[in-house]
Structure formats: C-alpha cells, structure tokens
Scaffold this motif. Structure first.
Motif, PDB file in Angstrom:
ATOM      1  N   GLU A 162       0.823  -1.207   0.000  1.00  0.00           N
ATOM      2  CA  GLU A 162       0.000   0.000   0.000  1.00  0.00           C
ATOM      3  C   GLU A 162       0.858   1.260   0.000  1.00  0.00           C
ATOM      4  N   SER A 163       1.964   1.246   0.734  1.00  0.00           N
ATOM      5  CA  SER A 163       2.842   2.416   0.749  1.00  0.00           C
ATOM      6  C   SER A 163       3.499   2.614  -0.616  1.00  0.00           C
ATOM      7  N   MET A 164       3.853   1.515  -1.298  1.00  0.00           N
ATOM      8  CA  MET A 164       4.451   1.649  -2.633  1.00  0.00           C
ATOM      9  C   MET A 164       3.413   2.016  -3.685  1.00  0.00           C
ATOM     10  N   ARG A 165       2.166   1.652  -3.465  1.00  0.00           N
ATOM     11  CA  ARG A 165       1.100   2.108  -4.372  1.00  0.00           C
ATOM     12  C   ARG A 165       1.014   3.624  -4.354  1.00  0.00           C
ATOM     13  N   LEU A 166       1.101   4.195  -3.162  1.00  0.00           N
ATOM     14  CA  LEU A 166       0.991   5.650  -3.012  1.00  0.00           C
ATOM     15  C   LEU A 166       2.307   6.369  -3.303  1.00  0.00           C
ATOM     16  N   PHE A 167       3.434   5.730  -2.956  1.00  0.00           N
ATOM     17  CA  PHE A 167       4.743   6.358  -3.137  1.00  0.00           C
ATOM     18  C   PHE A 167       5.732   5.367  -3.768  1.00  0.00           C
ATOM     19  N   PRO A 168       5.538   5.085  -5.062  1.00  0.00           N
ATOM     20  CA  PRO A 168       6.455   4.164  -5.746  1.00  0.00           C
ATOM     21  C   PRO A 168       7.855   4.774  -5.832  1.00  0.00           C
ATOM     22  N   PRO A 169       8.907   4.007  -5.551  1.00  0.00           N
ATOM     23  CA  PRO A 169      10.271   4.561  -5.608  1.00  0.00           C
ATOM     24  C   PRO A 169      10.586   5.224  -6.944  1.00  0.00           C
ATOM     25  N   VAL A 170      10.171   4.598  -8.051  1.00  0.00           N
ATOM     26  CA  VAL A 170      10.306   5.212  -9.377  1.00  0.00           C
ATOM     27  C   VAL A 170       8.906   5.651  -9.788  1.00  0.00           C
ATOM     28  N   ALA A 171       8.648   6.946  -9.692  1.00  0.00           N
ATOM     29  CA  ALA A 171       7.284   7.452  -9.831  1.00  0.00           C
ATOM     30  C   ALA A 171       6.789   7.481 -11.271  1.00  0.00           C
ATOM     31  N   ILE A 172       7.706   7.650 -12.223  1.00  0.00           N
ATOM     32  CA  ILE A 172       7.311   7.752 -13.628  1.00  0.00           C
ATOM     33  C   ILE A 172       8.366   7.076 -14.489  1.00  0.00           C
ATOM     34  N   ASN A 173       7.926   6.426 -15.562  1.00  0.00           N
ATOM     35  CA  ASN A 173       8.841   5.731 -16.462  1.00  0.00           C
ATOM     36  C   ASN A 173       8.541   6.115 -17.897  1.00  0.00           C
ATOM     37  N   SER A 174       9.512   5.919 -18.772  1.00  0.00           N
ATOM     38  CA  SER A 174       9.370   6.443 -20.134  1.00  0.00           C
ATOM     39  C   SER A 174       9.879   5.455 -21.180  1.00  0.00           C
ATOM     40  N   ARG A 175       9.301   5.566 -22.357  1.00  0.00           N
ATOM     41  CA  ARG A 175       9.725   4.784 -23.512  1.00  0.00           C
ATOM     42  C   ARG A 175       9.767   5.680 -24.758  1.00  0.00           C
ATOM     43  N   LEU A 176      10.456   5.201 -25.782  1.00  0.00           N
ATOM     44  CA  LEU A 176      10.512   5.893 -27.070  1.00  0.00           C
ATOM     45  C   LEU A 176       9.783   5.029 -28.100  1.00  0.00           C
ATOM     46  N   THR A 177       8.931   5.661 -28.911  1.00  0.00           N
ATOM     47  CA  THR A 177       8.105   4.930 -29.873  1.00  0.00           C
ATOM     48  C   THR A 177       8.845   4.753 -31.202  1.00  0.00           C
ATOM     49  N   ILE A 178       8.912   3.500 -31.682  1.00  0.00           N
ATOM     50  CA  ILE A 178       9.612   3.214 -32.937  1.00  0.00           C
ATOM     51  C   ILE A 178       8.731   3.531 -34.142  1.00  0.00           C
ATOM     52  N   ASP A 179       7.469   3.094 -34.121  1.00  0.00           N
ATOM     53  CA  ASP A 179       6.543   3.336 -35.228  1.00  0.00           C
ATOM     54  C   ASP A 179       5.218   3.890 -34.708  1.00  0.00           C
ATOM     55  N   ASN A 180       4.446   4.513 -35.601  1.00  0.00           N
ATOM     56  CA  ASN A 180       3.123   5.021 -35.241  1.00  0.00           C
ATOM     57  C   ASN A 180       2.284   3.908 -34.624  1.00  0.00           C
ATOM     58  N   ASP A 181       1.480   4.270 -33.641  1.00  0.00           N
ATOM     59  CA  ASP A 181       0.680   3.266 -32.946  1.00  0.00           C
ATOM     60  C   ASP A 181      -0.572   3.924 -32.386  1.00  0.00           C
ATOM     61  N   VAL A 182      -1.548   3.082 -32.049  1.00  0.00           N
ATOM     62  CA  VAL A 182      -2.763   3.552 -31.380  1.00  0.00           C
ATOM     63  C   VAL A 182      -2.951   2.712 -30.128  1.00  0.00           C
ATOM     64  N   LEU A 183      -3.064   3.360 -28.986  1.00  0.00           N
ATOM     65  CA  LEU A 183      -3.247   2.653 -27.716  1.00  0.00           C
ATOM     66  C   LEU A 183      -4.679   2.126 -27.605  1.00  0.00           C
ATOM     67  N   PRO A 184      -4.920   1.177 -26.713  1.00  0.00           N
ATOM     68  CA  PRO A 184      -6.264   0.602 -26.575  1.00  0.00           C
ATOM     69  C   PRO A 184      -7.368   1.617 -26.298  1.00  0.00           C
ATOM     70  N   ASP A 185      -7.031   2.758 -25.677  1.00  0.00           N
ATOM     71  CA  ASP A 185      -8.068   3.769 -25.399  1.00  0.00           C
ATOM     72  C   ASP A 185      -8.273   4.728 -26.563  1.00  0.00           C
ATOM     73  N   GLY A 186      -7.582   4.471 -27.701  1.00  0.00           N
ATOM     74  CA  GLY A 186      -7.733   5.310 -28.888  1.00  0.00           C
ATOM     75  C   GLY A 186      -6.697   6.398 -29.036  1.00  0.00           C
ATOM     76  N   THR A 187      -5.786   6.516 -28.078  1.00  0.00           N
ATOM     77  CA  THR A 187      -4.750   7.543 -28.136  1.00  0.00           C
ATOM     78  C   THR A 187      -3.752   7.238 -29.254  1.00  0.00           C
ATOM     79  N   ARG A 188      -3.508   8.227 -30.114  1.00  0.00           N
ATOM     80  CA  ARG A 188      -2.512   8.068 -31.169  1.00  0.00           C
ATOM     81  C   ARG A 188      -1.133   8.419 -30.639  1.00  0.00           C
ATOM     82  N   VAL A 189      -0.158   7.564 -30.947  1.00  0.00           N
ATOM     83  CA  VAL A 189       1.230   7.815 -30.559  1.00  0.00           C
ATOM     84  C   VAL A 189       2.067   7.824 -31.829  1.00  0.00           C
TER      85      VAL A 189
END
Length: 524
Positions: free
Chosen positions: A375-402
C-alpha cells in the motif's frame, strides 16, 4: 557587408520561427491528435508554462491532469518533442507487453544516461539487453542466491542496523531515517552484489557523487530545452562540469571493485567468496567475446553501476515512505506490531535481551505487513514515472494516437491516485485493500500496480526486494516505535506530499525521527 550578414541572419531566424509555428499549429489542430486531451498547451512552448509553475509538485501536477481526462491519458508537447503520458492500466499493458517491441529505451535514455549507466541493462535494448537479462534472470532464480541474500540481510541487520538504532534510541537523538536506511541498503547491496565490505571502500565520495549524478540525469530528462544542458556539456561548465567530476569518482569506485575481484581470483579465497552477483556475472561472461580488455572492463563497469542503481536507494526510499505512513496511522502500526508479536517466539526471561530478526519462513506469515508495504508503494512508488521511445506510429487501446519518435510515459504515482483504478478512497493509506476475506495477502493485477515494472522488463529482484523490505520493517517495528519530528503522514500532508523531484521519489529534507523502545508487556 556586415549589415547584409545581420539581415540574412535575422531572416533565417524569422523563417525558422515561422516554420516552428506552422509545425506546432498543424500538429495541434490535426484531427488524429485532437482525440487525446493536451491540457495547458500553447503554440511553440507547449506545456512549458504549466510545467514551470508545478515543477516542485511535478508528480501531483501530472496526476491532476490525468485524473481530469476521460481515459487517464494526456498528450504532451514541448519545444523539441511530442509524447503521451498515461495512468491507464490497459495502456500500460499495451506499452510494456502487447506491443513491447515498439516501445524501447532508445536514444532518449541513451543520450541522457550514457555517462552514468553506459550500456548497462537499464539503458539498452535488443541484443545487449537480452544478453544481460538472460545472465541475470538465471542467477536471480537460483535458490543458492536467495538463501545467500536472506542470510546476508539478516546478518547485516543484527550486526549493524539494529545496534545503531538501539544506540540512537538510548540517547534519544534525532536522526534522518532515510539516510540511515540508505547507507544500510547500500552496504547490503555491496556485499550481495560485489562481495565487498564498505569499510574497505571510499564510500562517502562515491555515495555523494552517485546521488548527484542521478539527480543531474533526471534534470536532463525534465529539461524543457535540452540544447542548454548539451551546450553546458560541450563547454564543460556548470552542472555538467560537476557531473563529469562525479562520473570520474563513480568510475574509480567501479575500478576498485573490479580490482578486488581480480585479487580474489588469484587467491585461495575465491571458492568461498564467489556467491556474490558480480562473481557469477564474471564467470558466465567469461565465455563472451570482447574486442579487447578495455571493452570487457567497460561491460563489467556498466553492470556494477546498474546493480548500484537498482539496490542503493530504491529499497530505502520505499521503506522511508512506509515508516512515514505508518507513523501517521497508529491503527495500522498497532496491527503490524500485533502480527509481529504473534509470529515472534516468546522471549526467554533469563536471556540477555537483543534485537529480534525474523527468518524467511516467519516473514512469509506477515500478511498485514506485506499489505502495508504494498500500500505504501502504491501511493509512493520509488520510481514514480517511467518512459519509452516509440519506434513506429501506434494507437493505444483507449484510442490515443502515438506518433513515431514520440515518448510514451506511464506514471505509477498517478495510477495509485486514480479513482477509476483504486476507488474513491484511492488517496487513503488502507492496507486492507490487499487482503482477502481470510486476511491473507492478495497481490493485484501488475498493470494496476506497475511499481516493479511489467512484462519482459519486470524487475528481476522484485521478490528479493520484498523480502529485504519485510525483514527490515519487521525487525525495526518489533523493537521500536517511530516518532517523526513532523508527526508523519496526515490527511493534509497526503494532499501535498513532501517529496523532491528526482529519479527516485525521495523525501524532501529526509525523514528526521526519534525512536521509542517497545514495552514487551504491551504496545506503546
């Protein structure tokens, strides 16, 4: 002639500005991009004004934006890049598993972190990542390593951490628990990963250099105008000059470790000491082909620094927030102590009192403690945000274009505060949400709780980190009551948590506390 050159320079500048304005106008009005909300975005400068206003509360700013969108996803614009950020579990599954090959560390990570991590496992893709992952996964799954780590943590707690805390308690002194835990977990990772004792190494210069280097790298990530830090690096000035000096100190530390390993190989102590992770890596990598000794040394150096990054502060950061939350929730603290007392054997009245550590089998019985840590890590994860780089155009399941070349971030910090994921009480510290009807620990869907990452890049040391956190939390809470100088977590502080914006979610100003020893006749 000079007037003509000045006019030509001005004309080029004006054309460049017009091109940039047109580019941002077209991209911001594109029908395919307009489906995803992009709060507080302006032509050319993108989200810069909001970022500058909220830099001190960056993760909460991101949470605020994501919670106000239909699918917990926003588009992000800056001077030189586009991207998306999400706290939607189905999108996280898509990024990290379903379309794993399309979302890589890529040049974004390599450019920012290369001096620190080189081609270590956290900074590469493809063959280099597969090779290191294969070696590491084989070792992390061996029973001998698990027992080695469990025994090492227990020994270190009994010999260093608990005696030091007992002394501080007897003296009623105020100390920074985050700093004490950081030093302890780093000492442990050095013994587990490298088989070395910090007493024989230049710890202080390295520790500060490493912390400063990590902070500088995260500043690079957040920089709204990357050419600034790149120019500072080119001319070796300011923060980049200090960063270069820090890297020199870090490299010297890594070389000292390699030197100690080479001395072991030439001594009769090799058989007794080769259980540590680096020795195992060196043995398995002996079959690999390197261009020369320099490349082999660089390979091992990158492995060493990757181990340090993984183990130096992640566990101590998670434990710091755990103790802060528990100190502000006396009911939870009582339930944890009650569980510990039930598991612990009754003390021998005639025996000399000493700090109690818990065995591996005993730790498995601590379901409420496990729930409180999750529960403490749910609220305060040691690594709060993570990132990736997109190789090709894509559409996420919620319809977001990347778009190709966009960054794709996911925020574990924000996800822990999404009502649509965790319910209306999502901001409350409630360990019971992790227990089933029999009050046994019940893990949740990894994509709702991506603290240890997900998919092929799931943290290999997840189980071992959990054991270490449970062992430390159990031993400390069984012996002492944590008394924070600032009173610990409260409803008001939970709305504006005291963190600093860096690679790890460290507590602002540390965590100054006093300790009170438990009364075995009853709960304090």
């Amino acid at each position: 002639m000079r007037l003509e050159m000045d006019f030509a320079t001005f004309l080029l500048f004006l054309i460049s500005v017009l091109i940039i304005i047109c580019f941002f106008f077209i991209s911001s009005t594109s029908p395919s991009a307009s489906k995803t909300p992009c709060p507080e975005s302006y032509p050319i400068i993108g989200n810069l004004p909001g970022f500058l206003r909220n830099r001190h509360r960056f993760h909460d700013w991101v949470t605020d934006m994501l919670s106000q969108t239909p699918s917990s996803t926003v588009q992000v614009n800056s001077f030189f890049s586009h991207g998306i950020c999400t706290a939607n579990p189905i999108n996280v599954e898509h990024l990290l598993v379903t379309n794993f090959s399309n979302y890589v560390k890529g040049s974004r990570f390599l450019n920012v972190l290369y001096e620190l991590l080189g081609h270590g496992i956290f900074n590469v893709d493809g063959h280099l990542w597969t090779l290191q992952r294969k070696i590491a996964s084989h070792e992390f799954n061996t029973k001998s390593l698990k027992h080695f780590i469990s025994d090492m943590v227990k020994s270190e707690m009994a010999n260093t951490l608990l005696p030091n805390l007992s002394k501080a308690c007897d003296e009623n002194s105020v100390f920074d628990l985050e700093q004490v835990l950081g030093k302890f977990t780093f000492s442990t990772i050095c013994k587990v990963a490298f088989g070395i004792d910090l007493q024989t190494m230049p710890y202080l210069p390295f520790a500060k250099a490493f912390d400063d280097a990590v902070e500088n790298c995260f500043s690079r990530f957040l920089s709204p105008f990357p050419p600034i830090w790149k120019l500072k690096r080119l001319f070796n000035i300011g923060s980049e000059k200090r960063f270069k000096e820090d890297i020199k100190t870090i490299n010297e530390f890594a070389m000292e470790i390699m030197k100690s390993k080479q001395q072991e190989e030439n001594s009769s102590e090799r058989v007794a000491k080769n259980q540590d992770l680096l020795s195992r890596f060196m043995l398995l990598s002996s079959n690999l082909e390197f261009q020369d000794q320099e490349h082999k040394t660089k390979f091992l150096r990158d492995i060493i620094i990757s181990f340090v990054l993984a183990g130096k502060d992640t566990t101590s950061t998670a434990l710091t927030w755990f103790f802060w939350l528990v100190a502000g929730n006396p009911r939870c603290a009582h339930l944890i102590y009650q569980e510990l007392s039930e598991v612990a054997s009754p003390p021998d009245a005639e025996a000399v009192p000493e700090a109690r550590t818990f065995s591996y089998d005993e730790l498995k019985k601590l379901h409420y403690l496990h729930a409180a840590l999750s529960e403490s890590m749910r609220l305060f994860p040691p690594v709060a945000i993570n990132s990736r780089l997109t190789i090709d155009n894509d559409v996420l399941p919620d319809g977001t274009r990347v778009g190709k070349g966009w960054f794709a971030d996911y925020s574990a910090y924000a996800m822990g505060r999404m009502e649509r994921v965790w319910g209306q009480d999502c901001r409350a510290f409630k360990p019971e949400r992790w227990l089933d009807i029999d009050r046994k620990y019940q893990p949740c869907d990894q994509f709702r709780f991506p603290v240890f990452h997900c998919g092929p890049r799931t943290c290999l040391g997840k189980d071992l980190a959990s054991i270490q956190m449970k062992a430390i939390a159990a031993a400390v809470m069984y012996e002492f009551e944590i008394v924070p100088v600032d009173g610990g977590a409260s409803a008001e502080k939970m709305m504006n948590p005291p963190y600093i914006t860096t690679l790890l979610l460290k507590m602002k100003g540390g965590f100054p506390i006093r300790l009170k020893r438990r009364d075995r006749d009853g709960y304090i």
